[in-house]
Design a protein around this motif. Structure first.
Motif, mmCIF file in Angstrom:
data_model
loop_
_atom_site.group_PDB
_atom_site.id
_atom_site.type_symbol
_atom_site.label_atom_id
_atom_site.label_comp_id
_atom_site.label_asym_id
_atom_site.label_seq_id
_atom_site.Cartn_x
_atom_site.Cartn_y
_atom_site.Cartn_z
ATOM 1 N N UNK A 1 70.320 -19.346 58.903
ATOM 2 C CA UNK A 1 71.039 -18.226 58.920
ATOM 3 C C UNK A 1 71.620 -17.374 57.671
ATOM 4 N N UNK A 2 71.891 -18.395 56.601
ATOM 5 C CA UNK A 2 72.414 -18.036 55.333
ATOM 6 C C UNK A 2 71.388 -18.025 54.302
ATOM 7 N N UNK A 3 70.281 -18.091 54.538
ATOM 8 C CA UNK A 3 69.179 -17.799 53.784
ATOM 9 C C UNK A 3 68.351 -19.133 53.315
ATOM 10 N N UNK A 4 68.668 -20.272 53.700
ATOM 11 C CA UNK A 4 67.798 -21.500 53.347
ATOM 12 C C UNK A 4 66.419 -21.526 54.045
ATOM 13 N N UNK A 5 65.672 -22.038 53.406
ATOM 14 C CA UNK A 5 64.216 -22.293 53.785
ATOM 15 C C UNK A 5 64.184 -23.540 54.599
ATOM 16 N N UNK A 6 64.224 -23.450 55.737
ATOM 17 C CA UNK A 6 64.381 -24.734 56.829
ATOM 18 C C UNK A 6 62.821 -25.044 57.371
#
Length: 402
Positions: free
Chosen positions: A28-33
């Motif tokens: 949600x906060x922009x990390x590439x998961x």
């Protein structure tokens, strides 16, 4: 992609809820998961009731895995482990919630990987910790509720029978603790250049969660027996003529406001309730009295009166009422997005809002191995290589959408 964690790469080996929810917060906060799934997919894809005809998605899975990519492979195969090691080379955070020892058997344990990749932040989530007499237990949320005191704090006031909270509070609380710890480790790495091994046990998280007010009578050593349990009084659910509300009277001004609203000024200086400590000591009597006074008028009338007197209060919403509640709609707290093979789904907006690092719109949850081919191409595999790995059941690519 935008958000404060843009550029952070997360490899997500987790299943069920505590791990997936923590990495979803990072997404949600922009990390590439990138979610690493077995060939059959995360078990929560099929838990409860499926919401698509293909059987790939449950509501629980969608709400714990939105915004991620997915690669599906056999981590026990030699070829599968080689793929994972190539992915880990370019990974900032690895999160796993297998039982202790499982990742070591795959040669993917914390010590094994961090000796090769010192910047790697390795996160291990489990139920009750890696040592102690319960370490080998198979653990789900109710086990942690039982061990942490949560079931006791929910006990029936009259019979003392423990009760579970009817939501997976231990899983979800552990997810929040984990996401915060990962953010702290990323910050520390910026200063030291070194990663870390973070261990989060659900039991540990729930003890921290419960302690501030739930364990007040056990805070001062040696005075446990002489401190009253503040949780023995009734809850603050008050029945009205047409529903239920809640209201609080902690300060003297709030108590006066309540007494004025219910037209009982004689109670303002009643010695049982005239001070915060007296209201706490006589909590059961006070709450029962409030409940009796609030029964004869509608929720709307009481809420108007209490709001006018500046008394904390709210309607107790049924779950079916939340979606259309005026405040929730006005604050745009829910979003709708298109979920592949399912259709339109509803999700809560991220709770933390950033003014500078604006978040991107919510993205759907991935299909099983929905990004397998793209990820392998990024690693340098040819289409022929990928087709061979699929045929050998090392990896899985998604079936055609229905």
């Amino acid at each position: 992609m935008s958000g404060p964690l843009t550029g952070v790469k997360v490899l997500d080996f987790t299943g069920v809820v505590s791990g997936p929810l923590s990495t979803m917060f990072l997404a949600d906060q922009g990390a590439d998961v990138l979610k690493v799934e077995p060939l059959g997919g995360d078990i929560t894809r099929r838990s409860r009731q499926p919401i698509d005809e293909a059987g790939e998605f449950s509501a629980l899975f969608v709400s714990s895995n939105r915004g991620k990519r997915s690669i599906s492979l056999d981590a026990k195969s030699e070829a599968g482990r080689k793929i994972l090691l190539r992915l880990i080379e370019d990974t900032d955070v690895l999160v796993q919630n297998f039982r202790p020892g499982a990742m070591e058997r795959l040669d993917l344990g914390a010590d094994q990987l961090r000796s090769r990749f010192p910047r790697l932040i390795y996160v291990s989530i489990n139920g009750v910790g890696e040592d102690g007499p319960y370490a080998s237990k198979r653990v789900y949320d109710p086990i942690v509720q039982a061990l942490s005191g949560i079931a006791d704090i929910q006990a029936e006031p009259v019979t003392g029978r423990p009760r579970m909270i009817r939501t997976i509070v231990a899983d979800k609380t552990s997810a929040i603790f984990t996401a915060q710890a990962i953010s702290a480790a990323l910050y520390a790495r910026e200063k030291t250049g070194l990663g870390d091994h973070i261990k989060v046990a659900m039991l540990d998280a729930m003890l921290s969660y419960l302690w501030p007010e739930g364990m007040m009578q056990y805070t001062v050593v040696g005075k446990e027996a002489t401190t009253a349990d503040p949780n023995l009084r009734p809850d603050q659910v008050f029945e009205t003529a047409d529903g239920y509300i809640t209201a609080g009277t902690i300060s003297n001004l709030e108590w006066k406001g309540f007494c004025d609203a219910v037209e009982r000024p004689d109670l303002i200086d009643d010695p049982r309730f005239s001070t915060p400590s007296a209201r706490t000591a006589n909590g059961t009597e006070r709450i029962n009295l409030m409940g009796a006074l609030l029964k004869d008028r509608s929720s709307e009338e009481w809420l108007n009166r209490l709001d006018a007197a500046d008394v904390p209060c709210a309607p107790i919403l049924r779950r079916k009422d939340i979606v259309g509640n005026a405040h929730i709609v006005a604050r745009n707290l829910l979003a709708e997005l298109d979920q592949p093979t399912v259709g339109l789904v509803r999700q809560p907006q991220p709770a933390a809002r950033f003014q500078q690092n604006l978040l991107a719109p919510l993205r759907p949850a991935p299909r099983i191995g929905g990004d397998t081919q793209a990820v392998l191409r990024q690693l340098g595999f040819t289409d022929a290589d990928i087709e061979r790995l699929i045929a050998e059941k090392v990896v899985r690519a998604p079936r055609r959408s229905v």
